[in-house]
Write a protein that holds these residues in place. Structure first.
Motif, PDB file in Angstrom:
ATOM      1  N   VAL A   1      32.121  17.582  56.300  1.00 20.84           N
ATOM      2  CA  VAL A   1      32.912  16.579  56.186  1.00 20.84           C
ATOM      3  C   VAL A   1      33.363  16.606  54.911  1.00 20.84           C
ATOM      4  N   PRO A   2      34.700  16.224  54.455  1.00 20.53           N
ATOM      5  CA  PRO A   2      35.087  16.529  53.010  1.00 20.53           C
ATOM      6  C   PRO A   2      34.390  15.493  51.896  1.00 20.53           C
ATOM      7  N   GLY A   3      34.585  16.297  50.813  1.00 23.04           N
ATOM      8  CA  GLY A   3      33.527  15.675  49.703  1.00 23.04           C
ATOM      9  C   GLY A   3      34.438  14.515  49.034  1.00 23.04           C
ATOM     10  N   VAL A   4      35.564  14.227  49.251  1.00 19.70           N
ATOM     11  CA  VAL A   4      36.282  13.123  48.722  1.00 19.70           C
ATOM     12  C   VAL A   4      36.848  12.247  49.974  1.00 19.70           C
ATOM     13  N   ASP A   5      37.389  10.954  49.285  1.00 19.75           N
ATOM     14  CA  ASP A   5      37.583  10.016  50.401  1.00 19.75           C
ATOM     15  C   ASP A   5      38.621  10.490  51.711  1.00 19.75           C
ATOM     16  N   ALA A   6      38.239  10.130  53.017  1.00 18.69           N
ATOM     17  CA  ALA A   6      38.980  10.651  53.969  1.00 18.69           C
ATOM     18  C   ALA A   6      38.586  10.063  55.124  1.00 18.69           C
TER      19      ALA A   6
ATOM     20  N   CYS B   1      31.130  19.538  49.669  1.00 17.86           N
ATOM     21  CA  CYS B   1      30.742  19.887  48.295  1.00 17.86           C
ATOM     22  C   CYS B   1      30.250  18.614  47.828  1.00 17.86           C
ATOM     23  N   GLY B   2      29.982  18.515  46.698  1.00 21.45           N
ATOM     24  CA  GLY B   2      29.380  17.455  45.904  1.00 21.45           C
ATOM     25  C   GLY B   2      30.442  16.201  46.176  1.00 21.45           C
ATOM     26  N   LEU B   3      29.706  15.018  46.140  1.00 20.01           N
ATOM     27  CA  LEU B   3      30.557  13.808  46.084  1.00 20.01           C
ATOM     28  C   LEU B   3      31.138  13.146  44.996  1.00 20.01           C
ATOM     29  N   ALA B   4      30.885  13.729  43.899  1.00 16.95           N
ATOM     30  CA  ALA B   4      31.201  13.109  42.685  1.00 16.95           C
ATOM     31  C   ALA B   4      32.860  12.413  42.615  1.00 16.95           C
ATOM     32  N   GLY B   5      33.769  13.165  43.487  1.00 19.35           N
ATOM     33  CA  GLY B   5      34.742  12.529  43.422  1.00 19.35           C
ATOM     34  C   GLY B   5      35.319  11.771  44.445  1.00 19.35           C
TER      35      GLY B   5
ATOM     36  N   ALA C   1      29.720   9.276  54.343  1.00 16.13           N
ATOM     37  CA  ALA C   1      29.852  10.816  54.505  1.00 16.13           C
ATOM     38  C   ALA C   1      28.396  11.055  54.847  1.00 16.13           C
ATOM     39  N   LEU C   2      27.342  10.655  54.160  1.00 13.05           N
ATOM     40  CA  LEU C   2      26.128  11.171  54.423  1.00 13.05           C
ATOM     41  C   LEU C   2      25.488  10.789  55.819  1.00 13.05           C
ATOM     42  N   ALA C   3      25.945   9.531  55.880  1.00 13.49           N
ATOM     43  CA  ALA C   3      25.609   9.024  57.440  1.00 13.49           C
ATOM     44  C   ALA C   3      26.252   9.589  58.429  1.00 13.49           C
TER      45      ALA C   3
END
Length: 334
Positions: free
Chosen positions: A263-268, A304-308, A317-319
């Motif tokens: 899943v994307p690491g930024v809002d989607a 990737c990381g979720l910082a953004g 995303a984790l769920a």
């Protein structure tokens, strides 16, 4: 008994989270990735909370400081080194509170030696990567510092059945291909021999842990990572190329775990769980591996990381990854 520290149908995060509330980030990591929780990183807090500074705080007798060009080794520990160390210690204190009753595998993340060497400058301004002797010193220092960090995490999370250490190496393909810019930016540093890369990376991997190397860049060097002794490889599933599949197949056949970013690491907009799991399911089918091994050998993660991302999306995303693991488990047998 599984050869992996986790059970079937496991999902986890890559490491970074949005915002500055570490206590909340730890609760999210445990709540949404209960099969393999991890210690979140919050780079939005600034200097020392970033990937390079955070791991540099583990180095023994190699203090760092921030210059306009980025991180650089210094003569003595200063404000920047202290800030990085303070962030990590506070994070570990918070982890200790949340993890009191936890039992199971637990993951931590550190930046790998080659990405550090490509990012941190020596005192006279060259990248560490330009000096093989300096790279050796960095590897030795990180090896000792990481071993001490793992021991500290074990003390703070006594219910951890196994520590999973994720080594973040986004810069590794560039090191191997000779595309890392010099400190001036006008040239490129020479490519490093693949065996040397594998040997130095392997030296850092801590004993008595399960190690995963994360590389979210194109061109993941699967053979180098296997030679180094990594137990798992973490990558963005959407960057996999068909020409990589022979190398991926050899990696899977060797028993190496795959952490697939799905899943994307930024809002989607997050798709249905079947769509999220599809890259893993289809890869397994194309490679001809039995579906009975899919749910144990593959762990689903964000790309990737979720910082953004926004905090709400990071949790969602984790769920979504966790729910999609059921698809891997429900795949019909051969």
């Amino acid at each position: 008994m599984s050869q992996y520290p986790w059970g079937e149908a496991t999902a986890t995060g890559i490491g970074s989270h949005p915002g500055e509330d570490h206590a909340e980030a730890v609760r999210v990591a445990f709540g949404e990735s209960p099969a393999l929780p991890y210690l979140p990183e919050l780079p939005a807090r600034g200097v020392g909370a970033d990937m390079i500074g955070r791991t540099a705080s583990l180095l023994l007798e190699m203090p760092v400081e921030v210059q306009p060009s980025g991180w650089r080794f210094a003569d003595r520990p200063g404000r920047d080194s202290k800030r990085a160390r303070d962030h990590l210690v506070r994070d570990l204190d918070g982890l200790e509170e949340v993890a009191q009753d936890y039992e199971g595998p637990f993951k931590i993340q550190v930046c790998g030696p080659w990405t550090l060497a490509a990012a941190i400058e020596l005192r006279h301004g060259d990248k560490t990567l330009a000096d093989p002797g300096a790279v050796r010193d960095l590897v030795d220092s990180l090896t000792e510092g990481l071993a001490a960090h793992v021991a500290d995490v074990r003390r703070r999370v006594p219910g951890a059945s196994r520590i999973v250490v994720q080594i973040d190496e986004p810069g590794l393909p560039g090191v191997l291909m000779g595309t890392v810019p010099t400190a001036s930016g006008f040239g490129r540093l020479a490519a490093v021999d693949r065996q040397i890369v594998a040997d130095r990376l392997g030296a850092v991997l801590p004993a008595d842990t399960f190690t995963v190397v994360h590389c979210c860049a194109p061109g993941v060097p699967f053979g180098v990572l296997r030679t180094a002794g990594a137990g798992g490889v973490s990558l963005d599933a959407h960057l996999m190329r068909r020409r990589d599949e022979d190398a991926i197949g050899e990696t899977v056949e060797a028993g190496t775990a795959l952490f697939l970013g799905v899943v994307p690491g930024v809002d989607a907009k997050l798709p249905d769980v079947d769509v999220i799991a599809k890259p893993a399911v289809e890869l397994w089918r194309r490679l001809g591996f039995p579906s009975s091994t899919l749910a144990s050998q593959v762990v689903l993660t964000p790309a990737c990381g979720l910082a953004g991302a926004s905090p709400a999306y990071a949790r969602a995303a984790l769920a979504a990854c966790r729910k999609a693991t059921r698809v891997l488990q429900d795949e019909p047998g051969e």
